[in-house]
Design an enzyme around this catalytic site. Structure first.
Site, mmCIF file in Angstrom:
data_model
loop_
_atom_site.group_PDB
_atom_site.id
_atom_site.type_symbol
_atom_site.label_atom_id
_atom_site.label_comp_id
_atom_site.label_asym_id
_atom_site.label_seq_id
_atom_site.Cartn_x
_atom_site.Cartn_y
_atom_site.Cartn_z
ATOM 1 N N CYS A 156 14.727 24.574 2.475
ATOM 2 C CA CYS A 156 13.819 25.305 1.564
ATOM 3 C C CYS A 156 12.875 24.304 0.893
ATOM 4 O O CYS A 156 13.009 23.096 1.062
ATOM 5 C CB CYS A 156 14.595 26.013 0.465
ATOM 6 S SG CYS A 156 15.985 26.982 1.000
ATOM 7 N N MET A 157 11.966 24.844 0.057
ATOM 8 C CA MET A 157 11.040 23.944 -0.645
ATOM 9 C C MET A 157 11.799 23.019 -1.609
ATOM 10 O O MET A 157 11.466 21.849 -1.749
ATOM 11 C CB MET A 157 9.999 24.760 -1.411
ATOM 12 C CG MET A 157 8.884 23.910 -1.979
ATOM 13 S SD MET A 157 7.701 24.818 -2.978
ATOM 14 C CE MET A 157 6.910 25.842 -1.780
ATOM 15 N N ASP A 158 12.841 23.559 -2.253
ATOM 16 C CA ASP A 158 13.527 22.794 -3.304
ATOM 17 C C ASP A 158 15.015 22.592 -3.044
ATOM 18 O O ASP A 158 15.711 22.066 -3.915
ATOM 19 C CB ASP A 158 13.409 23.542 -4.647
ATOM 20 C CG ASP A 158 12.016 24.053 -4.888
ATOM 21 O OD1 ASP A 158 11.095 23.231 -4.918
ATOM 22 O OD2 ASP A 158 11.849 25.279 -5.001
ATOM 23 N N HIS A 185 -5.805 -7.382 13.187
ATOM 24 C CA HIS A 185 -4.611 -6.531 13.066
ATOM 25 C C HIS A 185 -4.187 -6.088 14.461
ATOM 26 O O HIS A 185 -5.035 -5.773 15.294
ATOM 27 C CB HIS A 185 -4.964 -5.324 12.191
ATOM 28 C CG HIS A 185 -3.786 -4.459 11.848
ATOM 29 N ND1 HIS A 185 -2.587 -4.965 11.380
ATOM 30 C CD2 HIS A 185 -3.624 -3.113 11.890
ATOM 31 C CE1 HIS A 185 -1.749 -3.961 11.150
ATOM 32 N NE2 HIS A 185 -2.353 -2.830 11.453
ATOM 33 N N TYR A 228 16.670 31.124 3.907
ATOM 34 C CA TYR A 228 15.537 31.883 4.454
ATOM 35 C C TYR A 228 15.711 32.114 5.951
ATOM 36 O O TYR A 228 16.028 31.177 6.694
ATOM 37 C CB TYR A 228 14.236 31.123 4.223
ATOM 38 C CG TYR A 228 13.800 31.104 2.784
ATOM 39 C CD1 TYR A 228 13.537 32.282 2.097
ATOM 40 C CD2 TYR A 228 13.642 29.896 2.117
ATOM 41 C CE1 TYR A 228 13.133 32.257 0.769
ATOM 42 C CE2 TYR A 228 13.239 29.865 0.784
ATOM 43 C CZ TYR A 228 12.996 31.049 0.118
ATOM 44 O OH TYR A 228 12.600 31.031 -1.178
ATOM 45 N N LYS A 268 0.857 -1.192 0.000
ATOM 46 C CA LYS A 268 0.000 0.000 0.000
ATOM 47 C C LYS A 268 0.892 1.241 0.000
ATOM 48 O O LYS A 268 2.120 1.134 0.189
ATOM 49 C CB LYS A 268 -0.920 -0.014 1.216
ATOM 50 C CG LYS A 268 -0.200 0.030 2.554
ATOM 51 C CD LYS A 268 -1.187 0.022 3.702
ATOM 52 C CE LYS A 268 -0.470 -0.031 5.041
ATOM 53 N NZ LYS A 268 -1.330 0.340 6.151
ATOM 54 N N ARG A 272 -10.260 0.031 15.094
ATOM 55 C CA ARG A 272 -10.271 0.872 13.892
ATOM 56 C C ARG A 272 -11.286 0.260 12.934
ATOM 57 O O ARG A 272 -12.432 0.645 12.946
ATOM 58 C CB ARG A 272 -8.855 0.935 13.311
ATOM 59 C CG ARG A 272 -8.715 1.865 12.139
ATOM 60 C CD ARG A 272 -7.268 1.981 11.658
ATOM 61 N NE ARG A 272 -6.712 0.723 11.173
ATOM 62 C CZ ARG A 272 -5.475 0.583 10.687
ATOM 63 N NH1 ARG A 272 -4.671 1.629 10.631
ATOM 64 N NH2 ARG A 272 -5.025 -0.587 10.258
ATOM 65 N N ARG A 282 0.870 -10.631 6.897
ATOM 66 C CA ARG A 282 0.866 -9.414 6.066
ATOM 67 C C ARG A 282 2.100 -8.594 6.449
ATOM 68 O O ARG A 282 2.151 -8.006 7.519
ATOM 69 C CB ARG A 282 -0.432 -8.620 6.295
ATOM 70 C CG ARG A 282 -1.703 -9.434 6.025
ATOM 71 C CD ARG A 282 -2.949 -8.594 6.234
ATOM 72 N NE ARG A 282 -2.974 -7.909 7.503
ATOM 73 C CZ ARG A 282 -3.417 -8.431 8.648
ATOM 74 N NH1 ARG A 282 -3.901 -9.667 8.679
ATOM 75 N NH2 ARG A 282 -3.376 -7.722 9.762
HETATM 76 C C1 PLP Z 1 -4.297 -4.278 8.144
HETATM 77 C C2 PLP Z 1 -2.820 -4.176 8.018
HETATM 78 N N1 PLP Z 1 -2.102 -5.298 7.950
HETATM 79 C C3 PLP Z 1 -0.768 -5.272 7.832
HETATM 80 C C4 PLP Z 1 -0.070 -4.082 7.787
HETATM 81 C C5 PLP Z 1 1.421 -4.102 7.718
HETATM 82 O O1 PLP Z 1 1.974 -3.581 8.884
HETATM 83 P P1 PLP Z 1 3.554 -3.411 9.038
HETATM 84 O O2 PLP Z 1 3.925 -2.348 8.044
HETATM 85 O O3 PLP Z 1 3.745 -2.955 10.423
HETATM 86 O O4 PLP Z 1 4.145 -4.715 8.717
HETATM 87 C C6 PLP Z 1 -0.782 -2.885 7.865
HETATM 88 C C7 PLP Z 1 -0.075 -1.622 7.863
HETATM 89 O O5 PLP Z 1 -0.339 -0.694 8.551
HETATM 90 C C8 PLP Z 1 -2.205 -2.930 7.977
HETATM 91 O O6 PLP Z 1 -2.932 -1.816 8.054
#
Ligand code: PLP
Length: 360
Positions: free
Chosen positions: A302-304, A161, A256, A37, A131, A215
């Site tokens: 700075c920005m850049d 999770h 700046y 992600k 959550r 995961r």
């Molecule tokens: C639902 C879920 N599973 C797994 C992960 C992976 O977590 P991590 O990056 O701590 O391994 C995340 C990340 O936030 C998550 O939201």
């Protein structure tokens, strides 16, 4: 898009593969789902998916539908778990793109059950993170049964999770226990049962019996919030080059607000990277790496652009590593009063990525 600036994020594929092997060693009986992600935590989701697919990985997790569709458009074969919430109005898209969706509350479950789409689903159980996910044990079991009895739903997985796997083992164990209570009560177990993120994969998953997958997010990229780093290899180095040098006379100031003034005649290297690239103002007064040595940033970012105080050995064109080498991502996170996740995901679209097979 072509890039004309000598500023880039170097992404090391070998490190990513190595970090998967670390997870495999710690959780030998589990299938690892790389979490890509947020554009692969800033490392480039499509590139990583393509690379890992070549290496035999065919299951990936993302958060949003946009991220899922982006992956699907480049690979028709992979399995894609969307971990974030889906709106009822987008179920048609999940069907069209064969995205495995997360059922995070009873309302979405009712929507899915009454829809006409054949959907692949995972039920998310809230065991303490509070959550997304269903909380009440008996209604979870009922809902799962309803989904399993549906003709058009493939209830492929159940998951939870962790809120504290990297810092509070006691609460981790409470969540595990709550999850296991539910799993034990299911008459028909879904094909996939998963709970671990990176931290719990590396620390505890070896001793967990009834899960099938993990995961694996932050440690795929070689980072962790745990003190023990399990031989992980950071996959991103943020780099730029000295674009020009300024010779300040004693008393002359830079940038700046003129917040840094030379104490004597000094040389300042100008770096073409700034806060619009995700190298935030909080990096003021941190160090960067040039020719394997530390040099201090001076003045405001700075920005850049930003400024580094150098010595006579440093030349225009020298490579500067802002993090991922001698200066670790953890050091930069500390400097920014945040966690390493935020450092790598904050690198902006303006910074091109260069993929390498070996670290330079
Ligand atoms: C639902 C879920 N599973 C797994 C992960 C992976 O977590 P991590 O990056 O701590 O391994 C995340 C990340 O936030 C998550 O939201």
């Amino acid at each position: 898009m072509k890039n004309y600036r000598p500023t880039w994020a170097e992404i090391n594929f070998e490190a990513i593969l190595h970090n998967l092997q670390v997870a495999k060693k710690q959780a030998p009986h589990k299938t690892i789902i790389p979490v890509i992600k947020a554009n692969g935590y800033g490392h480039g989701a499509v590139k990583i998916m393509k690379y890992l697919f070549e290496k035999g990985y065919d299951y990936f997790a993302v958060s949003t539908l946009e991220e899922a569709i982006e992956l699907r458009k480049v690979n028709a074969e992979i399995h894609i778990l969307m971990m974030g919430p889906i709106l009822p109005s987008d179920l048609a898209l999940a069907f069209k793109y064969k995205i495995e969706i997360t059922l995070y509350d009873s309302m979405i479950i009712e929507e899915v059950l009454s829809s006409s789409y054949d959907l692949i689903c995972h039920v998310k159980v809230d065991t303490g993170m509070h959550r997304y996910g269903l909380t009440d044990e008996s209604s979870i079991i009922q809902m799962i049964l309803k989904l399993q009895n549906s003709k058009h739903i493939d209830l492929k997985g159940v998951y939870t999770h962790f809120a504290t796997a990297d810092q509070d083992e006691k609460f981790y164990r409470i969540q595990v226990e709550r999850f296991h209570q539910i799993i034990q009560k299911l008459r028909v177990k879904p094909k996939m049962i998963h709970m671990s993120n990176s931290s719990s994969t590396l620390k505890y998953e070896k001793d967990v019996n009834d899960t099938t997958h993990v995961r694996y997010g932050i440690s795929l990229y070689g980072l962790s919030l745990d003190n023990k780093h399990y031989d992980l290899m950071p996959a991103m180095k943020l780099k730029t080059k000295i674009i020009t040098l300024k010779h300040l006379k004693s008393g002359e100031c830079v940038g700046y607000g003129q917040t840094y003034c030379a104490h004597q005649d000094e040389t300042i290297g100008i770096l073409p990277i700034g806060y619009a690239d995700g190298f935030l103002r909080r990096n003021k007064n941190g160090d960067v790496e040039i020719r394997h040595k530390r040099y201090p940033l001076v003045g405001n970012i700075c920005m850049d652009a930003c400024f580094v105080k150098v010595d006579e050995t440093i030349k225009v064109g020298d490579v500067v590593t802002l993090f991922g080498g001698l200066i670790t991502t953890d050091e930069v996170a500390k400097r920014n009063q945040t966690i390493n996740y935020e450092i790598v995901t904050s690198i902006s679209y303006r910074v091109p990525k260069k993929y390498v097979r070996r670290s330079s």
